[in-house]
Structures are given as C-alpha cells and as structure tokens.
Design a protein around this motif. Sequence first.
Motif, PDB file in Angstrom:
ATOM      1  N   ALA A  15     -40.732  42.163 101.666  1.00 55.68           N
ATOM      2  CA  ALA A  15     -40.451  43.326 100.810  1.00 55.68           C
ATOM      3  C   ALA A  15     -38.989  43.734 100.935  1.00 55.68           C
ATOM      4  N   GLN A  16     -38.460  43.686 102.146  1.00 59.66           N
ATOM      5  CA  GLN A  16     -37.061  44.031 102.351  1.00 59.66           C
ATOM      6  C   GLN A  16     -36.139  43.051 101.619  1.00 59.66           C
ATOM      7  N   GLU A  17     -36.456  41.770 101.685  1.00 61.41           N
ATOM      8  CA  GLU A  17     -35.659  40.759 100.978  1.00 61.41           C
ATOM      9  C   GLU A  17     -35.736  40.953  99.464  1.00 61.41           C
ATOM     10  N   ARG A  18     -36.911  41.287  98.964  1.00 61.87           N
ATOM     11  CA  ARG A  18     -37.060  41.501  97.522  1.00 61.87           C
ATOM     12  C   ARG A  18     -36.300  42.741  97.064  1.00 61.87           C
ATOM     13  N   LEU A  19     -36.266  43.768  97.899  1.00 71.37           N
ATOM     14  CA  LEU A  19     -35.492  44.951  97.562  1.00 71.37           C
ATOM     15  C   LEU A  19     -33.996  44.635  97.559  1.00 71.37           C
ATOM     16  N   ASP A  20     -33.557  43.758  98.465  1.00 71.63           N
ATOM     17  CA  ASP A  20     -32.163  43.304  98.434  1.00 71.63           C
ATOM     18  C   ASP A  20     -31.866  42.626  97.104  1.00 71.63           C
ATOM     19  N   ILE A  26     -29.490  44.721  89.983  1.00 71.31           N
ATOM     20  CA  ILE A  26     -29.810  45.871  89.136  1.00 71.31           C
ATOM     21  C   ILE A  26     -28.718  46.115  88.103  1.00 71.31           C
ATOM     22  N   ASP A  27     -27.526  45.653  88.401  1.00 67.42           N
ATOM     23  CA  ASP A  27     -26.397  45.911  87.522  1.00 67.42           C
ATOM     24  C   ASP A  27     -25.901  44.606  86.912  1.00 67.42           C
ATOM     25  N   GLY A  46     -24.465  51.622  68.709  1.00 67.52           N
ATOM     26  CA  GLY A  46     -25.247  52.855  68.658  1.00 67.52           C
ATOM     27  C   GLY A  46     -26.194  52.988  69.830  1.00 67.52           C
ATOM     28  N   ALA A  47     -27.440  52.659  69.575  1.00 73.14           N
ATOM     29  CA  ALA A  47     -28.498  52.886  70.558  1.00 73.14           C
ATOM     30  C   ALA A  47     -28.293  52.085  71.847  1.00 73.14           C
ATOM     31  N   ALA A  48     -27.893  50.830  71.719  1.00 72.27           N
ATOM     32  CA  ALA A  48     -27.720  50.018  72.925  1.00 72.27           C
ATOM     33  C   ALA A  48     -26.600  50.567  73.803  1.00 72.27           C
ATOM     34  N   GLN A  49     -25.503  50.982  73.204  1.00 74.40           N
ATOM     35  CA  GLN A  49     -24.404  51.545  73.991  1.00 74.40           C
ATOM     36  C   GLN A  49     -24.801  52.885  74.596  1.00 74.40           C
ATOM     37  N   ASN A  50     -25.552  53.679  73.842  1.00 79.76           N
ATOM     38  CA  ASN A  50     -26.049  54.948  74.371  1.00 79.76           C
ATOM     39  C   ASN A  50     -26.950  54.702  75.582  1.00 79.76           C
ATOM     40  N   PHE A  51     -27.833  53.704  75.462  1.00 84.03           N
ATOM     41  CA  PHE A  51     -28.687  53.365  76.598  1.00 84.03           C
ATOM     42  C   PHE A  51     -27.844  52.916  77.784  1.00 84.03           C
ATOM     43  N   GLU A  52     -26.864  52.063  77.557  1.00 87.68           N
ATOM     44  CA  GLU A  52     -26.003  51.565  78.638  1.00 87.68           C
ATOM     45  C   GLU A  52     -25.288  52.720  79.335  1.00 87.68           C
ATOM     46  N   ASP A  53     -24.798  53.663  78.566  1.00 85.96           N
ATOM     47  CA  ASP A  53     -24.114  54.815  79.156  1.00 85.96           C
ATOM     48  C   ASP A  53     -25.065  55.652  80.008  1.00 85.96           C
ATOM     49  N   ARG A  54     -26.263  55.896  79.497  1.00 82.01           N
ATOM     50  CA  ARG A  54     -27.250  56.682  80.251  1.00 82.01           C
ATOM     51  C   ARG A  54     -27.783  55.901  81.438  1.00 82.01           C
ATOM     52  N   TRP A  55     -27.930  54.585  81.290  1.00 84.94           N
ATOM     53  CA  TRP A  55     -28.424  53.736  82.368  1.00 84.94           C
ATOM     54  C   TRP A  55     -27.465  53.759  83.544  1.00 84.94           C
ATOM     55  N   GLU A  56     -26.182  53.920  83.274  1.00 85.54           N
ATOM     56  CA  GLU A  56     -25.181  53.940  84.342  1.00 85.54           C
ATOM     57  C   GLU A  56     -25.537  54.994  85.392  1.00 85.54           C
ATOM     58  N   ASP A  57     -25.910  56.187  84.973  1.00 79.14           N
ATOM     59  CA  ASP A  57     -26.290  57.250  85.908  1.00 79.14           C
ATOM     60  C   ASP A  57     -27.588  56.917  86.630  1.00 79.14           C
ATOM     61  N   GLY A  58     -28.592  56.464  85.877  1.00 78.55           N
ATOM     62  CA  GLY A  58     -29.885  56.124  86.477  1.00 78.55           C
ATOM     63  C   GLY A  58     -29.779  54.959  87.436  1.00 78.55           C
ATOM     64  N   LYS A  59     -28.923  54.014  87.119  1.00 75.93           N
ATOM     65  CA  LYS A  59     -28.739  52.818  87.947  1.00 75.93           C
ATOM     66  C   LYS A  59     -28.270  53.198  89.348  1.00 75.93           C
ATOM     67  N   HIS A  60     -27.322  54.103  89.431  1.00 80.94           N
ATOM     68  CA  HIS A  60     -26.802  54.510  90.737  1.00 80.94           C
ATOM     69  C   HIS A  60     -27.876  55.229  91.555  1.00 80.94           C
ATOM     70  N   LEU A  62     -31.140  54.746  91.235  1.00 83.02           N
ATOM     71  CA  LEU A  62     -32.107  53.722  91.618  1.00 83.02           C
ATOM     72  C   LEU A  62     -31.586  52.873  92.782  1.00 83.02           C
ATOM     73  N   GLN A  63     -30.314  52.508  92.746  1.00 83.66           N
ATOM     74  CA  GLN A  63     -29.725  51.742  93.843  1.00 83.66           C
ATOM     75  C   GLN A  63     -29.805  52.519  95.152  1.00 83.66           C
ATOM     76  N   LYS A  64     -29.544  53.814  95.088  1.00 77.61           N
ATOM     77  CA  LYS A  64     -29.615  54.668  96.279  1.00 77.61           C
ATOM     78  C   LYS A  64     -31.042  54.695  96.844  1.00 77.61           C
ATOM     79  N   GLN A  65     -32.031  54.820  95.965  1.00 75.96           N
ATOM     80  CA  GLN A  65     -33.418  54.872  96.408  1.00 75.96           C
ATOM     81  C   GLN A  65     -33.882  53.526  96.956  1.00 75.96           C
TER      82      GLN A  65
END
Length: 97
Positions: A15-20, A26-27, A46-60, A62-65
């Motif tokens: 599980a630890q290796e898979r989380l690595d 993730i990015d 439009g939508a894809a760039q908007n998602f990418e911009d919003r994903w940037e915040d969520g990605k960080h 998720l990486q922390k968690q």
Amino acid sequence: MSSNVNIPGDELKEAQERLDFVNNNIDIGHHTFDFDAAFGPELSRGAAQNFEDRWEDGKHQLQKQVKGIRDAIGQILDAFEKTDRDAAAHLDGGSGT
C-alpha cells in the motif's frame, strides 16, 4: 481461545508503494498532455482549462493527504518491527533495546 496476531506487513508495504506511485503520477501536467489534440481548441480553452486550473489546487491537497497516509503506514510498520524485535530480544533473554 486463539491468541495469534497477524500483522499484514507485506500488504502495508505494498500500500505504501502504491501511494508513492499515486503521489509521483498525480501531476501529469499540461506539459505532457495535449488538451487541444484531445478535446479540440474550443473545449481546451474553456472547460478543460478551467478544470486544469481548479485541479491545480485540489492536486496539492491530494498530494498532501497521500503523503500523510504513506507516512502513517511507515510509522505503523516501524512500530510493528520494533515490537517484533523487542519481543524476540525478550524471548532470547536480551534487554530489548
């Protein structure tokens, strides 16, 4: 009554290796993914760039968690290994430290 204790060390290490792997992948970043080719320039801007911009915040977040869970698994494995070593040392008549 059975007093067997089963510590799933191999499963925890896996599980630890898979989380690595998740954390390392993730990015994919917009540098490696061609939104225009995949979705067309209209959607990409439009939508894809908007998602990418919003994903940037969520990605960080998720990486922390993911890192927190991976570190917690490491602490559990360390504690189990120390307990195992201490128990073996006591059975052998050692001090356990």
